[in-house]
Enzyme design. Structure first.
Site, PDB file in Angstrom:
ATOM      1  CE  LYS A 170      -3.192  -2.184   3.310  1.00 28.78           C
ATOM      2  NZ  LYS A 170      -3.565  -1.922   4.919  1.00 28.78           N
ATOM      3  CG  ASP A 229       6.835   2.584   0.042  1.00 27.74           C
ATOM      4  OD1 ASP A 229       7.412   1.828  -0.254  1.00 27.74           O
ATOM      5  OD2 ASP A 229       6.056   2.449   1.210  1.00 27.74           O
ATOM      6  CG  ASP A 238      14.784  -0.662   4.978  1.00 26.09           C
ATOM      7  OD1 ASP A 238      15.982  -0.101   5.164  1.00 26.09           O
ATOM      8  OD2 ASP A 238      14.301  -1.205   6.001  1.00 26.09           O
ATOM      9  CB  VAL A 282      10.638   8.011   6.839  1.00 27.10           C
ATOM     10  CG1 VAL A 282      12.140   8.750   7.508  1.00 27.10           C
ATOM     11  CG2 VAL A 282      10.994   6.830   5.665  1.00 27.10           C
TER      12      VAL A 282
END
Ligand code: IMP
Ligand code: MG
Length: 177
Positions: free
Chosen positions: A44, A101, A104, A154
């Site tokens: 999402k 998004d 990492d 974040v």
């Protein structure tokens, strides 16, 4: 205007994000001119970035969605990636741009890239708003990168902590300690 997230310290402002998203969209427009491009939103977390970005791509694109999870409600990767919702159309022979998004550890994208390659797209590239290289486990090429950030957890602009804070219009640091 955000009043519910006073403990989130702004790292990247809404204005900076919008400027970057526009630049990325313009670059993608140039690079894919004349090609049949499918923009894939990785749900999402990238939903907000995706929605803004595709409106800066001046091409007759199509869109699709895929949902993977590796985190559950934890703040660190479990390393175990699962497909929760697959693409709705075949991608064979199409140019695919995966829109993420944040990268990492790279485990999620590595998994997705390997999976989608088996479906024989014409090309497969990655666009990520954020990149956190300090936790890298898998090396995945990010062709379009918004911001490289230090090792903070974040939230905002689609990114969550236990499903919350996705609707903040900036990217901020979630207090973990
Ligand atoms: P990776 O597999 O470790 O690269 O993690 C990728 C996914 O973990 C991203 O798509 C995000 O959904 C989530 N993630 C990683 N870091 C953060 C963070 O700092 N805030 C929120 N979500 C994150
Ligand atoms: Mg994500």
């Amino acid at each position: 205007m955000v009043t519910f997230a006073k403990d989130i310290k702004e790292l990247i402002s809404s204005k900076e994000i919008q400027k970057k998203v526009k630049e990325l969209g313009e670059q993608i427009t140039k690079d894919y001119h004349g090609k049949e491009l499918v923009c894939v939103c990785i749900l999402k977390g990238s939903v907000i970035f995706f929605s803004d970005l595709i409106r800066h791509i001046d091409l007759p694109i199509t869109i699709d969605f895929i949902r993977v999870s590796s985190y559950g409600n934890e703040l660190t990767s479990s390393g175990d990636v699962r497909i929760n919702k697959d693409l709705s159309s075949p991608v064979k022979g199409k140019h695919i741009l995966l829109i993420e998004d944040i990268v990492d550890t790279g485990i999620t994208l590595d998994f997705l890239v390997e999976l989608l390659r088996t479906r024989e797209p014409a090309s497969l590239k990655v666009c990520s708003l954020l990149h956190k290289p300090s936790n890298k486990v898998k090396d995945v090429e990010i062709s379009y990168k918004g911001f490289t950030i230090d090792n903070h957890y974040v939230v905002g602009y689609g990114l969550d902590a236990a499903e919350k804070y996705r609707n903040i219009n900036f990217v901020g640091i979630y207090p973990t300690a």
